[in-house]
Design an enzyme around this catalytic site. Structure first.
Site, PDB file in Angstrom:
ATOM      1  N   LYS A   1       0.863  -1.183   0.000  1.00 55.10           N
ATOM      2  CA  LYS A   1       0.000   0.000   0.000  1.00 55.10           C
ATOM      3  C   LYS A   1       0.902   1.236   0.000  1.00 55.10           C
ATOM      4  O   LYS A   1       1.336   1.705   1.035  1.00 55.10           O
ATOM      5  CB  LYS A   1      -0.934   0.036   1.215  1.00 55.10           C
ATOM      6  CG  LYS A   1      -2.009   1.088   1.045  1.00 55.10           C
ATOM      7  CD  LYS A   1      -2.453   1.747   2.324  1.00 55.10           C
ATOM      8  CE  LYS A   1      -1.542   2.744   2.900  1.00 55.10           C
ATOM      9  NZ  LYS A   1      -1.263   3.976   2.118  1.00 55.10           N
TER      10      LYS A   1
ATOM     11  N   GLU B   1       9.890   1.252  10.655  1.00 52.70           N
ATOM     12  CA  GLU B   1      10.962   2.224  10.364  1.00 52.70           C
ATOM     13  C   GLU B   1      10.319   3.600  10.484  1.00 52.70           C
ATOM     14  O   GLU B   1       9.515   3.988   9.633  1.00 52.70           O
ATOM     15  CB  GLU B   1      11.469   2.025   8.923  1.00 52.70           C
ATOM     16  CG  GLU B   1      12.192   0.729   8.694  1.00 52.70           C
ATOM     17  CD  GLU B   1      13.592   0.728   9.277  1.00 52.70           C
ATOM     18  OE1 GLU B   1      14.140   1.816   9.540  1.00 52.70           O
ATOM     19  OE2 GLU B   1      14.136  -0.364   9.469  1.00 52.70           O
TER      20      GLU B   1
ATOM     21  N   CYS C   1      14.254  10.566   6.711  1.00 50.42           N
ATOM     22  CA  CYS C   1      14.215  10.232   8.139  1.00 50.42           C
ATOM     23  C   CYS C   1      15.564  10.398   8.815  1.00 50.42           C
ATOM     24  O   CYS C   1      15.626  10.733   9.987  1.00 50.42           O
ATOM     25  CB  CYS C   1      13.706   8.811   8.306  1.00 50.42           C
ATOM     26  SG  CYS C   1      14.651   7.628   7.319  1.00 50.42           S
TER      27      CYS C   1
ATOM     28  N   GLU D   1      10.432  15.934  14.971  1.00 48.47           N
ATOM     29  CA  GLU D   1      10.845  15.792  13.577  1.00 48.47           C
ATOM     30  C   GLU D   1      10.113  16.837  12.731  1.00 48.47           C
ATOM     31  O   GLU D   1       8.879  16.852  12.685  1.00 48.47           O
ATOM     32  CB  GLU D   1      10.500  14.390  13.084  1.00 48.47           C
ATOM     33  CG  GLU D   1      10.990  14.136  11.681  1.00 48.47           C
ATOM     34  CD  GLU D   1      10.624  12.756  11.181  1.00 48.47           C
ATOM     35  OE1 GLU D   1       9.431  12.388  11.240  1.00 48.47           O
ATOM     36  OE2 GLU D   1      11.524  12.046  10.707  1.00 48.47           O
TER      37      GLU D   1
HETATM   38  P1  NAD Z   1       2.696   8.623   7.549  1.00 42.98           P
HETATM   39  O1  NAD Z   1       2.960   7.870   8.791  1.00 42.98           O
HETATM   40  O2  NAD Z   1       1.686   9.683   7.565  1.00 42.98           O
HETATM   41  O3  NAD Z   1       2.282   7.617   6.371  1.00 42.98           O
HETATM   42  C1  NAD Z   1       3.105   6.557   5.944  1.00 42.98           C
HETATM   43  C2  NAD Z   1       2.254   5.508   5.258  1.00 42.98           C
HETATM   44  O4  NAD Z   1       1.412   4.904   6.232  1.00 42.98           O
HETATM   45  C3  NAD Z   1       1.324   6.041   4.175  1.00 42.98           C
HETATM   46  O5  NAD Z   1       1.222   5.072   3.152  1.00 42.98           O
HETATM   47  C4  NAD Z   1       0.009   6.202   4.916  1.00 42.98           C
HETATM   48  O6  NAD Z   1      -1.102   6.144   4.055  1.00 42.98           O
HETATM   49  C5  NAD Z   1       0.051   4.992   5.839  1.00 42.98           C
HETATM   50  N1  NAD Z   1      -0.709   5.097   7.076  1.00 42.98           N
HETATM   51  C6  NAD Z   1      -0.864   6.183   7.866  1.00 42.98           C
HETATM   52  N2  NAD Z   1      -1.625   5.870   8.926  1.00 42.98           N
HETATM   53  C7  NAD Z   1      -1.941   4.563   8.814  1.00 42.98           C
HETATM   54  C8  NAD Z   1      -2.693   3.646   9.603  1.00 42.98           C
HETATM   55  N3  NAD Z   1      -3.319   4.020  10.719  1.00 42.98           N
HETATM   56  N4  NAD Z   1      -2.793   2.369   9.192  1.00 42.98           N
HETATM   57  C9  NAD Z   1      -2.172   1.960   8.073  1.00 42.98           C
HETATM   58  N5  NAD Z   1      -1.480   2.777   7.266  1.00 42.98           N
HETATM   59  C10 NAD Z   1      -1.344   4.063   7.639  1.00 42.98           C
HETATM   60  O7  NAD Z   1       4.136   9.188   7.095  1.00 42.98           O
HETATM   61  P2  NAD Z   1       4.475  10.119   5.838  1.00 42.98           P
HETATM   62  O8  NAD Z   1       4.125  11.527   6.156  1.00 42.98           O
HETATM   63  O9  NAD Z   1       3.954   9.485   4.604  1.00 42.98           O
HETATM   64  O10 NAD Z   1       6.083   9.964   5.812  1.00 42.98           O
HETATM   65  C11 NAD Z   1       6.954  10.720   6.581  1.00 42.98           C
HETATM   66  C12 NAD Z   1       7.411   9.947   7.815  1.00 42.98           C
HETATM   67  O11 NAD Z   1       8.044   8.731   7.431  1.00 42.98           O
HETATM   68  C13 NAD Z   1       8.444  10.698   8.604  1.00 42.98           C
HETATM   69  O12 NAD Z   1       8.144  10.609   9.975  1.00 42.98           O
HETATM   70  C14 NAD Z   1       9.737   9.973   8.305  1.00 42.98           C
HETATM   71  O13 NAD Z   1      10.741  10.096   9.286  1.00 42.98           O
HETATM   72  C15 NAD Z   1       9.264   8.575   8.153  1.00 42.98           C
HETATM   73  N6  NAD Z   1      10.253   7.782   7.399  1.00 42.98           N
HETATM   74  C16 NAD Z   1      10.998   6.846   8.052  1.00 42.98           C
HETATM   75  C17 NAD Z   1      11.971   6.142   7.380  1.00 42.98           C
HETATM   76  C18 NAD Z   1      12.826   5.098   8.073  1.00 42.98           C
HETATM   77  O14 NAD Z   1      13.419   4.277   7.385  1.00 42.98           O
HETATM   78  N7  NAD Z   1      12.924   5.091   9.392  1.00 42.98           N
HETATM   79  C19 NAD Z   1      12.168   6.363   6.022  1.00 42.98           C
HETATM   80  C20 NAD Z   1      11.404   7.342   5.390  1.00 42.98           C
HETATM   81  C21 NAD Z   1      10.426   8.035   6.084  1.00 42.98           C
END
Ligand code: NAD
Length: 489
Positions: free
Chosen positions: A188, A262, A296, A395
């Site tokens: 997804k 992650e 991240c 962050e």
């Molecule tokens: P987000 O958490 O809003 O969304 C990430 C994904 O999860 C999306 O596909 C979203 O639709 C889905 N999602 C959100 N809530 C959900 C739920 N309740 N159930 C299932 N799916 C759900 O994050 P974002 O704004 O898309 O991305 C930015 C974040 O990602 C930042 O915090 C960044 O640090 C983190 N990130 C971490 C890494 C790592 O490897 N540690 C890498 C890249 C980004």
């Protein structure tokens, strides 16, 4: 050719209004469309079918069937690896398109995406080779002299949920090891960046991956939430924000589904008293604001000795002021726009909070005057930041860097650790062994001493609220196995 025209020409995706489910391009259950917006021009340049619950249910059923009855988990490791090598070759052929897709959707500079997209085929090749020689069966002798076999079995049906900032690289970190282990996958991707996973599905199809092994449904949170709760999902592999990660961990805990996370970061770079600042800047500047700070592991806090603060911050700010902000497809650009309107709102909110809490705005803080469209923001540096301030703890996910002074090594480590996150960090010093000793004291999943690098062959992941588990390297493959012990009586 203009930006939008180029995007429209490059992405000739004939199935953008279908989902890849069970080896076929399936008709959506609704006519709802996702709009893909250029962060540079703010125009919609593509539409994609938006997944709804009946669509993801079909994908889960296909992945379940493919795992329980299909050939994939039962093939020899060499047969599986051969398919993965073909997927890698197909991805390699489409690298120019993958790089354009990433830049067009996210605003990351094209120079960066051309380089970083290469990780995607590399990950498929890497895990294909790893599985060929992985010790799937180990034999141990018991006290009574009889043996037991310890078997690594695929964990089952995996839900792979990914964010928008590095859409396909982050998905490949999940799909490549999951497929190698013999799992089946429902991906997804983020609703803002559906192009990349679609291209991966086309590459899987062309490589002859059996039906149902890889399925894609781009959709929002509600569908994601349904996916993680579904009893047919054995494991959730999530990359995204810490808030969503905590929620997902709670949901998975209720039914003891396997989960790896992650999550976010607030990584510190510690510049020690003996460091050469000009050498340090070569990696500190690009890695404090990669993808306009939307990565991240960005080094968003810089800790410098109180006695050298003026020199270190002065050199950093001088370097940041030379960065070109603009069109991500222009080779002279260092920083593209933020990926979306809500990202810019968020970053501007943090800049306002830094000012309100008394940090000193050294440079940036506003929208660049020469960009009259697009979600641009100036690279921003705060001095006099106190570890208790919001900009020091949370962050931001934008090009905003906080400078903090330290008195000695102990104080530096304490300040580096004064956050709920623990993803990454960097130490700059003339003495690598001193750097190593300090790195051991920082509570983070990875650190670099004198130079920044993230290598897919090394484990990557977080301490504390930055996550659970490690992706990359052999550790990334282990996430997709269950251990079974078979005793012989
Ligand atoms: P987000 O958490 O809003 O969304 C990430 C994904 O999860 C999306 O596909 C979203 O639709 C889905 N999602 C959100 N809530 C959900 C739920 N309740 N159930 C299932 N799916 C759900 O994050 P974002 O704004 O898309 O991305 C930015 C974040 O990602 C930042 O915090 C960044 O640090 C983190 N990130 C971490 C890494 C790592 O490897 N540690 C890498 C890249 C980004």
């Amino acid at each position: 050719m203009g930006y939008i025209d180029r995007a429209r020409t490059v992405f000739q995706l004939k199935n953008a209004h279908s989902f890849y489910i069970d080896g076929k391009w399936a008709k959506p259950s609704t006519d709802k469309l996702l709009e893909v917006v250029s962060p540079h021009t703010e125009e919609v340049f593509m539409t994609f079918a938006e997944g709804a619950i009946p669509d993801v249910d079909r994908a889960i059923a296909a992945a379940r069937q493919a795992f329980d009855k299909g050939p994939w988990p039962r093939m020899s490791v060499d047969e599986r690896a051969d398919v993965m090598v073909r997927i890698a070759a197909n991805l390699r052929e489409r690298l120019p398109e993958l790089a354009e897709a990433w830049s067009a959707q996210v605003g990351a500079t094209h120079g960066f995406t051309q380089y970083a997209s290469k990780q995607v085929p590399l990950l498929f090749d890497y895990y294909a080779e790893m599985i060929r020689t992985w010790p799937l069966v180990d034999e141990r002798t018991r006290d009574d002299g009889r043996v037991a076999r310890i078997v690594s079995e695929p964990v089952g049906v995996v839900a792979a949920i990914t964010p928008w900032n590095a859409p396909l690289v982050l998905l490949a970190y999940k799909v490549a090891p999951a497929l190698a282990a013999g799992c089946t996958v429902v991906a997804k991707p983020s609703p803002e960046t559906p192009i990349d996973a679609h291209i991966l599905a086309e590459c899987c199809e062309a490589a002859g991956l059996p039906a149902g092994v890889f399925n894609v449904v781009p959709a929002g949170r509600e569908v994601g939430d349904h996916l993680i709760r579904h009893p047919s999902i054995d494991k959730v592999s999530f990359t995204g924000s810490t808030g969503a990660g905590i929620h997902i961990a709670q949901v998975c805990a209720e039914r003891l589904a396997r989960v790896s996370l992650e999550l976010g970061g607030k990584s510190a770079a510690i510049v020690l008293d003996d460091a050469d600042i000009h050498t340090a800047l070569k990696s500190l500047v690009p890695f404090s604001m990669p993808i306009t700070g939307q990565v991240c592991f960005s080094l968003t806090r810089v800790l410098a000795p109180r006695s050298r603060m003026e020199e270190v911050m002065g050199a950093y700010v001088a370097a940041v002021k030379t960065l070109n902000v603009g069109d991500p497809f222009d080779a002279a650009t260092n920083l593209g726009p933020l990926a979306m309107q809500r990202q810019r709102d968020r970053v501007e909110g943090y800049i306002a909070s830094g000012i309100a809490e008394g940090a000193q705005l050294i440079t940036g803080g506003g929208r660049p005057q020469h960009c009259n469209q697009g979600f641009f923001i100036e690279p921003t540096v705060f001095g006099d930041v106190d570890p208790s301030m919001k900009i020091a703890r949370e962050e931001i996910f934008g090009p905003v860097v906080s400078f903090m002074a330290f008195d000695d090594e102990e104080d530096a480590v304490a300040k580096a650790n004064a956050t709920d996150y623990g993803l990454h960090g960097a130490i700059y010093t003339a003495d690598p062994e001193r750097g190593y000793r300090m790195a051991r004291q920082v509570r983070a999943g990875s650190l670099t001493v004198n130079g920044m690098i993230v290598d897919p062959k090394m484990p990557f992941g977080g301490f504390k609220q930055s996550g659970v588990g490690r992706e990359g390297g052999p550790e990334g493959l282990e996430l997709y196995f269950e251990t079974k012990c078979i005793y012989f009586g």
